[in-house]
Design an enzyme around this catalytic site. Structure first.
Site, PDB file in Angstrom:
ATOM      1  CB  SER A 160      -1.052  -0.112   1.178  1.00 31.65           C
ATOM      2  OG  SER A 160      -1.999   1.111   1.025  1.00 31.65           O
ATOM      3  CG  ASP A 184       7.355   5.439 -11.398  1.00 25.77           C
ATOM      4  OD1 ASP A 184       7.973   4.671 -12.052  1.00 25.77           O
ATOM      5  OD2 ASP A 184       6.074   5.589 -11.005  1.00 25.77           O
ATOM      6  CE  LYS A 187      -4.958  -2.162   0.978  1.00 25.44           C
ATOM      7  NZ  LYS A 187      -4.740  -0.607   0.414  1.00 25.44           N
TER       8      LYS A 187
END
Length: 725
Positions: A473, A484, A498
């Site tokens: 999460s 990224d 998740k």
């Protein structure tokens, strides 16, 4: 114990089912919910079937009823050790009727099944106690005990369950025998164990039935949607905030009393100097002169509710010291409640010294371990300046590490199951100038981009994020953003997978109740996506440099849920790319693989993981004493050999190297010693963390030695050479 009258007929014919508790008293089990619970069930139905609230609403029909039915049985008897196939056949009348029960608020079918479960469970614990009087403890045969029964059919009848329980009791006996216990002590220990199990079952209440059943409904809609009663909602909120108002002590049930397991340093209980681990609480009084209530035999959550309270108020405890018999005269302790930070779950920092090797200078790598993304939402809303926050704590630790002049920082998110979405965004902001961190899509398809607007950076230097399958999460949001942005290396295992966002909805908001009556729902309302457009749902975050998987994706993770959302992708959003580590990854991987080939501790960890996975796949254990003793001796010899090797190589010793299986459960051990053992476990050698720090050190050395390579790998960083500072 076999009933002459069909069980369900008996339960449905009487307004209350009466069950005898182990101490001879009788408790009542209601066969229907209270008026408030019936209302709460209808409110939950309204939420879970409405697309204005639920991200993926499901119509409550016969198909969903069958799913709820299966999940409820699994919740009550997950290891299929209480119900028989004959019991299930009687329950099957409810398979397609639970939808109507929820809509109407008449949950009598759920209460009937629960009462049957409790009746069977009490009967089984009594059967286990009777087995202790029999001569069944010969361990020379080839029998085995299957302890994992999740995927096996229900036992055909009571006789089949008798066989299973006989094997279970014999396994319990054998474990204690292998630990050196004598028959009389074994019999006494196990009789008390089964009696305590019966007592725990006997203490279950109507609210436990209600929460278990509504959770079966919520989980059928979505694996991360849950229902909380008012009390369990309070406990969940405390875990999210990492703070509470109370005395600053961790409590544990032991037999009929609640005992103190740990004292929070600097908390109210600690400041009295009058309580210590192992002390037992036998009575609780409110204020300076309120009546003392005897709490012996109470459920632990009921005792905790009495001890917790508003900051500044007084609670009085009658305590029997750990070293005294329980019937000794108690010591009365007055404690003024205060707001307490749960330091065990707070962020912590340490440093790892990476030695000089292959021309690389010695380095000091800072480590920050973050167990959860916590935030005290209420304190923040009130404007408290020192509210608990994972981001604020990490920022302070980064400043400390900066002052220690570390060469890089590893943020350890292993087994961090997530928490506050806001904290994940703000924590990312400590390492980037500003920009988007996560995209959030609502049920209607609208996408919102959430990001960091603060140009302040708490740490510009070299960064690595350590993850494993237990990182979920909010951990995946942070690790994915760092990856990224090319802001740091991501090392370890592929994460949980998740990719959904939950919010807490208070069911009392619609009737506007002044007191909590209906509970709360943790409801899936959004799906999050990385700034690259990819979801972490199912796939998780894949590390740049992978360690061997400690657990298979088929056993743990989002992919194990049969009703999880599928993976998806949306458009990427523009964001800064600080770096691209692909030019140096082959070198880092080669160095890593060469190093672990000769790293004894890393090799031992790999061996242990392989052994664990092999044993887990077997799902059964031998009841042959000679075979079990040989296995135990091999394990003991292996630990001793490793400890000797650590001494010879000058490595940190394992504080639990002599820790053999004692055959006991947590509540059967000396509380103070067991708590101390748990603390020692935190100090065990951690080859994965050390290797992650070394990999980061390798990257720093590579970029420090080659400024052109550094500029290529980190082309748009605020300071392209900052990894080489």
């Amino acid at each position: 114990m076999k009933l002459k009258t069909p069980l369900l007929a008996l339960l449905l014919a009487a307004p209350l089912a009466l069950l005898a508790r182990p101490d001879g008293t009788v408790t009542t089990i209601p066969n229907a919910p209270t008026k408030d619970q019936a209302t709460a069930a209808k409110l939950v139905y309204g939420l879970l079937s409405d697309s204005r609230y639920a991200y993926r609403p499901r119509e409550l029909d016969d198909a969903l009823s069958a799913d709820i039915y299966k999940r409820y049985l699994d919740a009550l008897d997950p290891n299929k050790q209480f119900f028989t196939a004959q019991d299930i056949a009687k329950f099957d009348v409810y398979r397609t009727k639970l939808d109507d029960a929820i809509k109407s608020g008449d949950l009598s079918p759920a209460y009937a099944v629960f009462a049957a479960y409790r009746q069977q469970a009490l009967a089984r614990t009594q059967y286990a106690r009777e087995l202790l009087k029999q001569d069944i403890f010969d361990f020379t045969g080839n029998e085995s005990f299957r302890y994992d029964r999740e995927d096996v059919p229900w036992a055909a009848d009571a006789a089949a369950l008798d066989t299973l329980w006989k094997q279970s009791v014999r396994n319990d006996w054998l474990r204690l025998k292998l630990a050196g216990k004598q028959p009389d002590d074994i019999r006494k220990t196990l009789d008390k164990r089964y009696a305590n199990l019966a007592q725990n079952i006997g203490e279950l209440k109507g609210e436990d039935v209600f929460q278990s059943f509504l959770n079966s409904y919520a989980n059928a809609v979505d694996p991360h949607t849950d229902y909380f009663t008012p009390r369990s909602a309070d406990n969940f909120n405390l875990s999210m905030s990492n703070t509470l108002e109370g005395i600053g002590a961790v409590l544990q049930k032991q037999d009929d009393v609640v005992a103190i397991r740990e004292i929070v340093a600097g908390g109210p209980a600690s400041k009295t100097g009058k309580v210590k681990p192992g002390d037992r609480v036998i009575a609780v009084g409110q204020g300076a002169s309120g009546a003392m209530e005897d709490v012996v035999g109470w459920r632990i959550d009921d005792v905790v509710a009495k001890i917790r309270g508003t900051k500044g108020t007084t609670v009085r405890l009658d305590i029997v010291p750990a070293e005294s018999p329980l019937d000794s005269h108690p010591v009365r302790v007055n404690i003024v409640r205060d707001r307490v930070r749960l330091e065990d779950q707070a962020a912590k920092a340490e440093t790892i010294d990476v030695p000089a090797l292959d021309g690389k200078p010695a380095q000091k790598i800072g480590v920050i371990k973050l167990p959860a993304f916590y935030q005290d939402f209420d304190a923040r809303r009130r404007g408290d300046r020192d509210f608990a926050s994972a981001t604020r704590d990490v920022a302070k630790l980064l400043q400390t590490l900066r002052e220690q002049k570390v060469d890089g920082v590893v943020l350890d998110l292993r087994n961090n199951g997530g928490g506050s979405l806001d904290e994940a965004i703000e924590l990312t902001g400590l390492f980037i100038d500003q920009g988007p961190v996560v995209q959030v899509r609502e049920s209607g398809g609208r996408v919102t981009v959430n990001g960091d607007d603060d140009q302040q950076i708490a740490w510009e230097g070299p960064l690595a994020v350590l993850i494993n399958r237990g990182s979920a999460s909010a951990s995946e949001i942070f690790a994915g953003a760092i990856q990224d942005y090319g802001r740091g290396l991501v090392i370890g295992e592929t994460t949980f997978g998740k990719g959904t966002v939950q919010t807490l909805l208070d069911l009392d908001r619609w009737p506007a109740n002044e007191t909590a009556r209906f509970g709360q729902v943790k409801l899936t309302v959004q799906q999050f996506f990385r700034v690259s457009g990819s979801s972490t749902q199912h796939k998780g975050v894949v590390p740049d440099i992978a360690f061997p998987a400690s657990v298979d994706a088929s056993e743990f993770g989002e992919s194990t849920y049969d009703n999880a959302l599928p993976w998806a992708r949306i458009a990427a959003v523009p964001h800064t790319t600080y770096g691209d580590f692909s030019p140096i990854l082959p070198t880092l991987v080669r160095k890593h693989e060469q190093r672990i080939t000769g790293d004894r501790e890393f090799g031992w960890w790999t061996e242990d993981v392989e052994q664990f996975r092999k044993e887990r796949a077997e799902k059964a254990i031998s009841l042959n004493e000679a075979q079990r003793r040989a296995e135990r001796d091999r394990e003991e010899a292996k630990r001793k050999q490793r400890q000797l090797a650590r001494q010879q190589m000058g490595l940190a010793l394992d504080p639990l190297a002599d820790d053999n299986d004692d055959g006991l459960q947590a509540n059967e051990r000396d509380i103070a010693k067991d708590a101390q053992r748990a603390k020692l476990a935190e100090k065990r050698p951690d080859p994965l963390l050390r290797e992650a720090a070394t990999i980061l050190g390798d990257a720093v050395a590579l970029l420090n030695a080659d400024r052109q390579l550094s500029a290529k790998v980190l082309p748009t960083a605020r300071n392209p050479g900052h990894w080489a500072d």
